[in-house]
Write an enzyme that holds these catalytic residues in place. Structure first.
Site, short mmCIF file in Angstrom:
data_model
loop_
_atom_site.label_atom_id
_atom_site.label_comp_id
_atom_site.label_asym_id
_atom_site.label_seq_id
_atom_site.Cartn_x
_atom_site.Cartn_y
_atom_site.Cartn_z
N ARG A 135 0.80 -1.23 0.00
CA ARG A 135 0.00 0.00 0.00
C ARG A 135 0.83 1.27 0.00
O ARG A 135 0.33 2.34 -0.34
CB ARG A 135 -0.95 0.00 1.21
CG ARG A 135 -1.97 -1.09 1.10
CD ARG A 135 -2.84 -1.13 2.34
NE ARG A 135 -3.87 -0.11 2.34
CZ ARG A 135 -4.61 0.18 3.40
NH1 ARG A 135 -4.42 -0.46 4.53
NH2 ARG A 135 -5.53 1.10 3.35
N GLN A 172 -1.30 2.95 -5.59
CA GLN A 172 -2.43 3.63 -4.93
C GLN A 172 -3.74 3.48 -5.70
O GLN A 172 -4.80 3.37 -5.09
CB GLN A 172 -2.09 5.09 -4.69
CG GLN A 172 -1.15 5.20 -3.50
CD GLN A 172 -0.88 6.61 -3.07
OE1 GLN A 172 -1.61 7.53 -3.36
NE2 GLN A 172 0.22 6.78 -2.36
N ASP A 191 -5.50 0.32 -4.66
CA ASP A 191 -5.71 0.11 -3.23
C ASP A 191 -7.19 -0.01 -2.88
O ASP A 191 -7.84 0.96 -2.47
CB ASP A 191 -5.04 1.24 -2.44
CG ASP A 191 -4.98 0.93 -0.96
OD1 ASP A 191 -5.64 -0.05 -0.53
OD2 ASP A 191 -4.30 1.66 -0.23
P1 NAD Z 1 -6.34 0.24 9.79
O1 NAD Z 1 -7.66 -0.07 9.18
O2 NAD Z 1 -5.34 -0.84 9.96
O3 NAD Z 1 -6.59 0.90 11.23
C1 NAD Z 1 -7.36 2.06 11.41
C2 NAD Z 1 -6.74 2.96 12.44
O4 NAD Z 1 -6.86 2.41 13.74
C3 NAD Z 1 -5.24 3.22 12.24
O5 NAD Z 1 -5.04 4.60 12.04
C4 NAD Z 1 -4.61 2.72 13.54
O6 NAD Z 1 -3.49 3.50 13.94
C5 NAD Z 1 -5.76 2.85 14.50
N1 NAD Z 1 -5.62 2.07 15.76
C6 NAD Z 1 -5.14 0.82 15.92
N2 NAD Z 1 -5.15 0.48 17.24
C7 NAD Z 1 -5.65 1.53 17.92
C8 NAD Z 1 -5.91 1.80 19.29
N3 NAD Z 1 -5.64 0.89 20.25
N4 NAD Z 1 -6.41 3.01 19.63
C9 NAD Z 1 -6.69 3.93 18.69
N5 NAD Z 1 -6.47 3.74 17.37
C10 NAD Z 1 -5.96 2.56 16.98
O7 NAD Z 1 -5.65 1.44 9.05
P2 NAD Z 1 -5.79 1.91 7.53
O8 NAD Z 1 -6.92 2.83 7.41
O9 NAD Z 1 -5.76 0.72 6.65
O10 NAD Z 1 -4.46 2.77 7.37
C11 NAD Z 1 -3.27 2.41 8.02
C12 NAD Z 1 -2.14 3.25 7.58
O11 NAD Z 1 -1.79 2.98 6.25
C13 NAD Z 1 -2.34 4.75 7.66
O12 NAD Z 1 -1.13 5.30 8.08
C14 NAD Z 1 -2.59 5.14 6.25
O13 NAD Z 1 -2.27 6.49 6.01
C15 NAD Z 1 -1.64 4.21 5.59
N6 NAD Z 1 -1.95 4.06 4.17
C16 NAD Z 1 -0.98 4.46 3.32
C17 NAD Z 1 -1.23 4.37 1.98
C18 NAD Z 1 -0.19 4.84 1.03
O14 NAD Z 1 0.89 5.21 1.44
N7 NAD Z 1 -0.47 4.80 -0.22
C19 NAD Z 1 -2.40 3.84 1.50
C20 NAD Z 1 -3.34 3.42 2.42
C21 NAD Z 1 -3.11 3.52 3.77
#
Ligand code: NAD
Length: 382
Positions: A121, A127, A130
């Site tokens: 990702r 992207q 994704d």
């Molecule tokens: P996810 O669905 O795995 O989790 C959702 C959120 O829950 C995360 O922000 C995580 O930090 C939070 N979380 C986990 N445990 C927690 C707790 N105990 N208390 C409070 N919050 C908690 O996350 P996601 O939406 O799939 O995204 C994860 C990361 O991947 C992010 O940093 C996002 O920016 C990144 N991402 C990057 C790209 C890219 O670079 N192209 C693309 C997609 C996502």
């Protein structure tokens, strides 16, 4: 090469892997598109629209007999997995880490399985592929609408001749892709939005969308690998819980989105926190599944009302409840992945390519994905 679009059979699944608008790019690349009869029905896309866009609509048996590649949203059911034949390719959100046994079945049947949820990702080229992000985005938006619908008062501050309505206080727990969309949506509806995450970098992101970041006295930095969170230690969890309970008690609406890859979702809203909430408050637990959820009391797939009048909604597949919008995004994701693997009108799997290496789970009768084959080894063998 013939590319088939399957009709989803999983209960409640209304999305479809391709939408008519996405066909042009694929046919321009020399691909012939077959669509299973009724594949778009759940998303209100009639078969004729696929035909007008250049596809051939065919019955189930013909789709599986003729397609070189089958595109789908969810992993195939057991019976669908049996129809797939040797040499055929299946692409979808196959959840290989959650269901490695299905991957073994596909490998045994000589099927090449390619999973969209395994794309790297952080790779900028990936992207557009994704689907986890595109579908989480739909989920975050829809969660706020469900909450607003279940909440018996206004989200915005409203002054009328009949009096003034106070704005709702909405707390978003977990500021990933879904959380950010939920913040934006609740903000647009006029709520006062608060947000919390264990990754400190999310503070700026939440604030830039107009949310107030809930800053706990206990400093926790649970930034894990790849931008995800790591699991909290028992001490961190206890400290977080005590402070979160207090914040939750002052909220009208709580939307939870927290996930930790490969682990049960963390419990962030305990029964004690729910007991502190006012009657009429609403919780939407986006992490709820058979594994558990972010709210101790949520029941996956159900809406319950607690004795103290708190509504807890635990939807299992929010993107499927907005099927046409979710499918339009998904179609772009799966088309981008497929087109990246097509050369001169046929599938050309180049394992030097990072996306191919990560997403191809089975090939030539073997489970070729390292993380999946590790899960399939007898316990202790690794
Ligand atoms: P996810 O669905 O795995 O989790 C959702 C959120 O829950 C995360 O922000 C995580 O930090 C939070 N979380 C986990 N445990 C927690 C707790 N105990 N208390 C409070 N919050 C908690 O996350 P996601 O939406 O799939 O995204 C994860 C990361 O991947 C992010 O940093 C996002 O920016 C990144 N991402 C990057 C790209 C890219 O670079 N192209 C693309 C997609 C996502």
């Amino acid at each position: 090469m013939k590319v088939g679009v399957a009709r989803e059979a999983a209960p409640g699944e209304r999305r479809v892997a391709l939408v008519p608008e996405a066909l042009g790019k694929l046919t321009a690349a020399g691909l012939e598109i077959l669509v299973e009869t009724g594949a778009g029905a759940g998303a209100q896309i009639p078969d004729e629209q696929f035909v007008e866009a250049g596809a051939k609509v065919v019955p189930t048996a013909e789709l599986y007999a003729q397609s070189d590649v089958v595109l789908r949203v969810q992993k195939p059911t057991e019976s669908e997995a049996k129809i797939l034949r040797k040499g055929q390719v299946v692409i979808g959100l196959l959840s290989p880490l959650l269901d490695p046994k299905l991957m073994q079945t596909l490998a045994d049947g000589g099927v090449t399985a390619i999973s969209l949820d395994a794309i790297p990702r952080t790779l900028s080229r990936a992207q557009t592929m994704d689907a986890l992000s595109s579908q989480a985005n739909v989920g975050g938006y829809k969660a706020v609408l469900l909450a607003a619908n279940a909440y018996g008062r206004y989200f915005p501050l409203l002054t009328t001749a009949a009096g003034t309505a106070k704005p709702a206080n909405v707390l978003i727990l977990g500021i990933g892709v879904a959380g950010l969309q939920a913040i934006g949506t609740a903000k647009r509806l006029g709520a006062i939005v608060h947000a919390y995450d264990v990754r400190p970098e999310t503070r700026e992101q939440a604030e830039s969308l107009g949310a107030k970041f809930v800053k706990l006295k206990t400093q926790i930095d649970a930034t894990g690998a790849g931008g995800y969170a790591r699991e909290l230690t028992a001490e961190e969890r206890a400290a977080q819980q005590a402070e979160l309970n207090e914040a939750i008690g002052n909220m009208d609406v709580v939307i939870t989105t927290a996930q930790v890859p490969g682990r049960k979702p963390p419990v962030l809203v305990t029964a004690e926190a729910v007991a502190r909430m006012k009657p009429g408050s609403v919780i939407v637990d986006m992490a709820a599944s058979a594994l558990g959820g972010n709210c101790e009391l949520s029941k996956a797939g159900e809406t319950i009302v607690t004795d103290n009048g708190v509504t807890i909604i635990a939807p299992e597949n929010l993107p499927a409840s907005m099927p046409a919008g979710a499918a339009a995004f998904y179609a772009r994701n799966i088309s981008a992945l497929l087109l990246g693997m097509v050369k001169d009108g046929t599938l050309n799997l180049d394992f030097e390519d990072e996306v191919t290496k990560a997403t191809v789970i089975t090939k030539d009768g073997q489970v070729v994905s390292e993380p999946v084959s590790k899960l399939l080894q007898p316990e202790g063998a690794a």
